[in-house]
Design a protein around this motif. Structure first.
Motif, short mmCIF file in Angstrom:
data_model
loop_
_atom_site.label_atom_id
_atom_site.label_comp_id
_atom_site.label_asym_id
_atom_site.label_seq_id
_atom_site.Cartn_x
_atom_site.Cartn_y
_atom_site.Cartn_z
N LEU A 61 0.83 -1.20 0.00
CA LEU A 61 0.00 0.00 0.00
C LEU A 61 0.87 1.25 0.00
O LEU A 61 0.54 2.25 -0.65
CB LEU A 61 -0.95 -0.01 1.19
CG LEU A 61 -2.02 -1.10 1.16
CD1 LEU A 61 -3.00 -0.93 2.31
CD2 LEU A 61 -2.77 -1.10 -0.17
N GLN A 62 1.99 1.18 0.73
CA GLN A 62 2.89 2.34 0.73
C GLN A 62 3.47 2.58 -0.65
O GLN A 62 3.60 3.72 -1.10
CB GLN A 62 4.02 2.13 1.75
CG GLN A 62 3.53 2.34 3.18
CD GLN A 62 4.58 1.97 4.21
OE1 GLN A 62 5.57 1.32 3.90
NE2 GLN A 62 4.35 2.39 5.44
N ALA A 63 3.80 1.49 -1.33
CA ALA A 63 4.34 1.63 -2.69
C ALA A 63 3.29 2.27 -3.61
O ALA A 63 3.60 3.17 -4.40
CB ALA A 63 4.77 0.28 -3.24
N LEU A 64 2.05 1.80 -3.47
CA LEU A 64 0.97 2.38 -4.29
C LEU A 64 0.78 3.86 -3.96
O LEU A 64 0.61 4.70 -4.85
CB LEU A 64 -0.35 1.63 -4.05
CG LEU A 64 -0.43 0.21 -4.61
CD1 LEU A 64 -1.80 -0.40 -4.28
CD2 LEU A 64 -0.21 0.20 -6.12
N SER B 97 -5.76 9.32 -9.32
CA SER B 97 -7.13 9.13 -8.81
C SER B 97 -7.44 7.64 -8.65
O SER B 97 -8.03 7.23 -7.65
CB SER B 97 -8.15 9.75 -9.76
OG SER B 97 -7.95 11.12 -9.85
N ALA B 98 -7.04 6.84 -9.65
CA ALA B 98 -7.31 5.40 -9.58
C ALA B 98 -6.60 4.78 -8.37
O ALA B 98 -7.19 3.99 -7.63
CB ALA B 98 -6.85 4.73 -10.87
N LEU B 99 -5.34 5.17 -8.16
CA LEU B 99 -4.59 4.61 -7.04
C LEU B 99 -5.21 5.00 -5.70
O LEU B 99 -5.25 4.20 -4.76
CB LEU B 99 -3.13 5.06 -7.12
CG LEU B 99 -2.31 4.37 -8.21
CD1 LEU B 99 -0.97 5.05 -8.42
CD2 LEU B 99 -2.09 2.89 -7.85
N VAL B 100 -5.70 6.23 -5.61
CA VAL B 100 -6.36 6.65 -4.37
C VAL B 100 -7.57 5.76 -4.11
O VAL B 100 -7.80 5.31 -2.97
CB VAL B 100 -6.77 8.14 -4.44
CG1 VAL B 100 -7.63 8.51 -3.24
CG2 VAL B 100 -5.54 9.03 -4.50
N ALA B 101 -8.32 5.46 -5.17
CA ALA B 101 -9.48 4.58 -5.01
C ALA B 101 -9.04 3.21 -4.50
O ALA B 101 -9.66 2.64 -3.60
CB ALA B 101 -10.23 4.45 -6.33
#
Lengths: 95, 458
Positions: A61-64, B97-101
């Motif tokens: 998640l941190q990488a994302l 935006s996609a990654l935030v989702a």
């Protein structure tokens, strides 16, 4: 929850109307700067990326989150710089 | 504190609107961009106040990297590369935006109400499409991918299947509760959909596609706003979404085609049975740069029509030099710019501005079209379909009904063109065989430079 969402929809609809009013007045000569300028504005998603980063718990998640922030900042910085570069070039007839 | 932050978000949104308002005139446009940048700074600072401080080094590192990459790419890109740069930055916005989702999905996983599921899925869906669609557009504009439409067999069926797959995965999780594998499948299908939507679209349709992707990135932001219940994002996203939609509509109108036809029509494939009666080859009057100069310097009024060919040949400076030399001989020069000339809305204006052509000499279709009939000469630099009289005269032509620049009405038309090859859609251009048309073949930049130097020697 439903109330909150509904309020969001209100804001969305009203803002779309404001957007239509504002953008229709922009002359074709400035359409490219308009695109890159509005594109830079859409980098506001950086707000979401920042908030999401502060919650990211696992490594993946941190990488994302890291990627999300890089993307959003690229969008903001690149977008504003390029728009400014273009707008600086528009000049009236020089004497 | 949270009131203060909300007020800061509101101010940011107001600054964005003011910034867009200032874009309605060239004099105030630059200030407008700075206002909008101020709004962005304000929103970022307000958000920083809200953060817990967790993962701060990660955040700062990412911000530094993004700033570096953004600055370098924005300052190094040549003006002719603006369409692909805008597409690229646009894609990054959608990707963010996609990654935030995705991050919200995992953060709230287990606690997600059905309504939040819907907003997260929509936000991821639009965000991923924006990212991959923009990357494909970037690839086409940059020449990494072929600019020709790439048509896969059964592509309409594929699109239908992917869309129903996404819909099914979304509905299933909303009803039965969110499940990571299903969510990832939804993301993967959206990523694929973005590629498949843009890959069949040809280079000349890029103005429509870039405008549409611009709109998508706005919608993605607004949806992120719904996910996070952040009103600044909702307002800003809808502004951008509206802006992209307006541009899309203007571009479609300028090509006399519906959006559906641009997206699914596969233009440029059916045009092989081109307009009858417009056979080229015969009747073309070829001229030398010297002949062209003779016509131009004896004109009182000249209208220059630039097209994508000018961008390809990087000929904007050569155009300006010739125009200045002619102005020195007392010729009045104006530029006629078609809305879809080039690869994005306003592309020609930016290139000519780069070459220091004063913007009060640039006119759009409606402003200048009546003046061709009174002008002595029209000089076409790398434009083709936007001056093709078939759009007016031949109902069988695929571009019939598209509003064109009325260049053929000028007393003499001079066309600078690499060869007699037809334009993107393979449509032949009867303008080239008109009795009042002179064709000067060769690289536009070379021809223009040659013409300017002939003028200066005289």
């Amino acid at each position: 929850m439903v109330q909150e969402l509904l309020f969001g929809v209100y804001i969305f609809v009203l803002a779309v109307f404001v957007g239509f009013e504002l953008i229709s007045k922009i002359p074709p000569i400035l359409h490219t700067p308009l695109m890159s300028g509005s594109n830079a504005i859409s980098g506001i998603t950086i707000v979401g990326a920042m908030i999401a980063t502060s919650h990211a718990s696992s490594f993946i998640l941190q990488a994302l989150a890291f990627t999300a922030v890089v993307f959003a900042v690229l969008n903001v910085v690149g977008g504003y710089l390029i728009t400014d570069r273009m707008l600086r070039m528009f000049k009236k007839k020089s004497p | 504190m949270s009131t203060l932050i909300s007020l800061a978000y509101l101010s940011a949104a107001v600054l964005f609107m003011l910034g867009l308002k200032q874009l309605s005139s060239v004099e105030t446009a630059r200030t407008g961009n700075l206002l909008s940048l101020t709004g962005m700074g304000l929103a970022i600072c307000a958000t920083a106040l809200k953060l817990s401080g967790q993962n701060l080094p990660l955040l700062l590192g990412a911000a530094a990297l993004g700033t570096l990459l953004g600055t370098v790419s924005a300052l190094r890109a040549p003006m002719t590369a603006m369409p692909q740069m805008v597409a690229l930055f646009n894609g990054f916005g959608g990707g963010a935006s996609a990654l935030v989702a995705v991050l919200e999905f995992y953060k709230e996983f287990g606690r997600l109400a059905p309504l939040s599921c819907v907003t997260i899925f929509l936000s991821a869906f639009v965000g991923w499409i924006t990212l991959t669609g923009s990357l494909v557009a970037f690839g086409k504009l940059q020449g990494i991918l072929s600019g020709k439409p790439i048509l896969l067999p059964g592509r309409h069926l594929q699109l239908v299947m992917i869309l129903s797959g996404i819909l099914a995965l979304g509905v299933y999780q909303t009803v039965a509760g969110p499940q990571p594998p299903a969510f990832l499948a939804l993301c993967a299908l959206s990523i694929l959909l973005g590629v498949l939507l843009v890959i069949p679209i040809g280079g000349a349709d890029m103005p429509v596609v870039i405008s549409l992707l611009n709109s998508y990135s706005g919608i993605a932001v607004a949806l992120t706003g719904f996910v996070l219940f952040n009103h600044a994002l909702i307002i800003t996203g809808s502004l951008v979404g509206a802006s992209g939609l307006i541009l899309t509509r203007i571009m479609c109108k300028a090509m006399n085609r519906s959006l559906a036809h641009v997206l699914f029509g596969g233009f440029g494939t059916e045009a092989s049975g081109a307009a009858p009666g417009a056979s080229t080859g015969g009747g073309v009057k070829e001229a030398t740069p010297q002949d062209a100069v003779t016509v131009l310097e004896n004109s009182r009024h000249l209208i220059i029509v630039p097209g994508y060919g000018m961008a390809v040949a990087q000929a904007q400076y050569a155009v300006r030099d010739l125009a200045r030399a002619l102005e020195g001989k007392g010729v009045a020069v104006q530029y006629a710019i078609h809305p879809v000339a080039g690869r994005m809305p306003g592309h020609m204006n930016v290139l000519l501005a780069e070459a220091n052509v004063p913007y009060d000499q640039l006119f759009d279709l409606d402003q200048i079209n009546d003046r061709f009939a009174q002008t002595d000469a029209a000089l076409i630099v790398g434009a083709n379909d936007v001056v093709n009289p078939a759009a007016k005269e031949e109902p069988a032509s695929p571009i019939y009904g598209m509003p064109i620049l009325n260049a053929q009405a000028a007393r003499t038309v001079i066309v600078l063109k690499r060869s007699l090859n037809p334009g993107f859609a393979g449509i032949e251009n009867a303008l080239f065989t008109r009795p009042n048309t002179l064709m000067v073949f060769g690289d536009a930049k070379k021809t223009l430079t040659q013409m300017a130097s002939i003028l200066k020697q005289e």
